[in-house]
Design an enzyme around this catalytic site. Sequence first.
Site, PDB file in Angstrom:
ATOM      1  N   LYS A 116       9.482   4.242  -2.921  1.00 17.09           N
ATOM      2  CA  LYS A 116       8.595   3.087  -3.066  1.00 17.09           C
ATOM      3  C   LYS A 116       8.607   2.509  -4.483  1.00 17.09           C
ATOM      4  CE  LYS A 116       5.267   4.882   0.332  1.00 17.09           C
ATOM      5  NZ  LYS A 116       5.506   4.169   1.585  1.00 17.09           N
ATOM      6  N   LYS A 158       0.102   6.991  -4.471  1.00 17.59           N
ATOM      7  CA  LYS A 158       1.061   7.060  -3.353  1.00 17.59           C
ATOM      8  C   LYS A 158       2.275   7.869  -3.742  1.00 17.59           C
ATOM      9  CE  LYS A 158       0.690   2.619  -1.008  1.00 17.59           C
ATOM     10  NZ  LYS A 158       1.415   1.377  -0.710  1.00 17.59           N
ATOM     11  N   GLY A 164       4.496   7.675   6.759  1.00 24.06           N
ATOM     12  CA  GLY A 164       3.528   8.184   7.728  1.00 24.06           C
ATOM     13  C   GLY A 164       2.168   8.459   7.113  1.00 24.06           C
ATOM     14  N   HIS A 208      -3.002  -4.977   6.936  1.00 28.91           N
ATOM     15  CA  HIS A 208      -1.574  -4.658   6.918  1.00 28.91           C
ATOM     16  C   HIS A 208      -0.872  -5.708   7.770  1.00 28.91           C
ATOM     17  CE1 HIS A 208       1.928  -1.710   7.393  1.00 28.91           C
ATOM     18  NE2 HIS A 208       2.199  -2.697   8.218  1.00 28.91           N
ATOM     19  N   HIS A 234      -4.380   5.665   7.894  1.00 27.92           N
ATOM     20  CA  HIS A 234      -3.128   4.998   7.526  1.00 27.92           C
ATOM     21  C   HIS A 234      -2.075   5.069   8.615  1.00 27.92           C
ATOM     22  CE1 HIS A 234      -5.019   4.757   3.691  1.00 27.92           C
ATOM     23  NE2 HIS A 234      -4.984   6.065   3.513  1.00 27.92           N
ATOM     24  N   GLU A 274       6.772  -4.646   4.811  1.00 25.13           N
ATOM     25  CA  GLU A 274       5.330  -4.450   4.962  1.00 25.13           C
ATOM     26  C   GLU A 274       4.593  -5.018   3.751  1.00 25.13           C
ATOM     27  OE1 GLU A 274       4.975  -0.523   7.799  1.00 25.13           O
ATOM     28  OE2 GLU A 274       4.680  -0.213   5.653  1.00 25.13           O
ATOM     29  N   ARG A 296      14.553   0.164   9.566  1.00 19.97           N
ATOM     30  CA  ARG A 296      14.855   0.642  10.923  1.00 19.97           C
ATOM     31  C   ARG A 296      14.150  -0.266  11.916  1.00 19.97           C
ATOM     32  NH1 ARG A 296       9.501   2.839  11.503  1.00 19.97           N
ATOM     33  NH2 ARG A 296       8.880   3.775   9.540  1.00 19.97           N
TER      34      ARG A 296
END
Length: 649
Positions: A116, A158, A164, A208, A234, A274, A296
């Site tokens: 990330k 994070k 996940g 989101h 989440h 996202e 994906r």
Amino acid sequence: MFDTILIANRGEIACRVARTARAMGVRVVAVYSDADAAAAHVAAADVAVHIGGSAPADSYLRGDAIIAAAQATGAQAIHPGYGFLSENPDFVDAVEAAGLTFIGPSADAIRKMGLKDAAKALMEEAGVPVVPGYHGSNQDPEHLSGAADTIGYPVLIKAVAGGGGKGMRLVERPQDFMDALESAKGEARTAFGNADVLIEKYIQKPRHIEVQVFGDGTRAVHLFERDCSLQRRHQKVIEEAPAPGMTAEMRAAMGQAAVRAAEAIGYNGAGTVEFIVDGSRGLRPDGFWFMEMNTRLQVEHPVTEAITGVDLVEWQLRVAAGESLPAQQEDLTIDGHSFEARLYAEDVPKGFLPATGTLAHLEFPQGARSDSGVRAGDTISPFYDPMIAKIITHGPTRDVALSRMRAALAGCQVAGTVTNLGFLSALCAHRGFAAGEVDTGLIARDLDTLVQVPAPRPADWAQAAMVALGLGEDLPGDAGFSLWSPLVRSVALRFGDDEQVARVALAGPDAATVHVADAQVAARRVAGAWTFDGLPPVPAIRTGALVTLFRDAGLGFDVIDPLDRAAAAGAGGNLIEAPMPGLVKAVFAKAGQHVSAGDRLAVLEAMKMEHSLLAARDGVVAEVLAEAGAQVEAGAALIRLEDEEDAAA
Ligand code: ADP
Ligand code: ADP
Ligand code: MG
């Protein structure tokens, strides 16, 4: 186009990919683990190859075995599905080194988006707005805590390698930072083997919203957005497209940013960018920030398919086979609204604990798309994700699509495991959600009302009793009913911890009184179907010792076998005996094992029913005297417990 592809996955996504591939005339090779030998995805393929043990590390994560299976079956390409090896760039390299095509992005693109922090730095460079925060390499706790102060609380820690929802911590106050950092790092190290974190501003009233993109390696288009704000810890629960309240201006801004992100890394195939959106001030073109890119096909891709009419798997195959993008941006339009609900085998009142079980009965609703990897009779095993199905509805408006979802959930029939159906139904009935007021905190705020388990009404107990006694539909006449003497039969039922003995007094072929749970329910047969206190019957089924009424999430009643009790009460001694002649179906006890009173030690099939044989007392198994498959006489000793004195000594 490829002549044969291998699908390196299982469950619903393997079935989903197989469906499109076969419709395109492409031969499908499945791979499977021990636990999946008889799974639906194996049946959905033309050829299936066993690749190892049930644990993912022994099968679906074994890139070498999967590539060997592709070569042995003449597959030219591998579709990875989602999860497992789908975002593993080393696997992509290995697939290509073997002369095969990976149906997905390049290893390089996956690597660029894999962490990330690096992804955020790259996106910043490409002019994509990123969540304000620190994503540098300095992992010194003091430095990170200083960064959090600069960003301003609340902040989100994070894991850079996260996925996940793991390795993520919301920190509200500076004094909590160090503890949260330590636990996030610990979780990240265990889950991803990488303890590095980044710090982000925690967006208020977060939504989101993600954008589906599709690239050919040079250019990319977007297929609009999905709103995945209904999350629990989440994790996405219900997704929809388009996003409620989306304006044309913001959609254009988000779409352009997502396309820029994809083109910046030469993206090939289906991907998702996202974004986190500040929902506190409405949707504004300057109020969204890049979070991460999933390289994906995503779980929730069907809602995009529903509103665009595009089959994303078909596009994946065509682009991987070298065709150019099947559509230009201006060809793509939004038609109506779509929802997806993720139906899981999980115990909602027990904190959403994943559940297992054999699906004694499984029926999906009419008027909805159901993507599933299991069929009636299949088992939800502990090895994999306990998803039963994704239910997808579409309608001209959000209201219509949502009411179709309510109807679809009400029409789902699952017996043999607990599910989150009730929770999903409660969510679809939630006022705020219905009004489009979604944010990622909605579920947590209203959790108590969303997880309430419906208690059976006396009419439900009564119907369950009738079904348990086989009086649900058939005329009781054959069963010895006579006009002059009301026939009384009883049955013991259990719902949760509530155990009741129901007494059914038949007063004719079309009337009965059921005494249960301190209530008296009048059953009347009208036009062949029983009503209970005037309430229409609910669809119901008996499977083995389980009666399920398909009301709300499905009400499961255990039929308590009087023989269980007899065995438990009768054999105070050392022997567990067959109460009747029958076939030993299973033996769970092993010599030397400690057992407690009430433990199920064996199952005997007799008179077309299964009877559990329970331990009458605590003790130690001395000897197992019968094997599964043995035909035994009434009174045959099946299991012997050690003498209590011996055990004590
Ligand atoms: P989506 O955004 O498609 O809903 P999820 O986060 O639910 O994605 O994950 C989709 C699949 O990918 C799941 O099977 C999940 O277990 C798997 N997955 C997600 N992140 C990772 C990861 N970092 N490592 C391994 N599997 C992952
Ligand atoms: P994962 O890889 O686990 O999917 P993401 O970065 O995509 O991690 O974040 C998962 C979820 O966490 C998001 O869908 C959102 O609900 C929440 N989240 C992530 N970043 C933020 C943020 N900066 N502010 C508020 N919520 C966030
Ligand atoms: Mg994510």
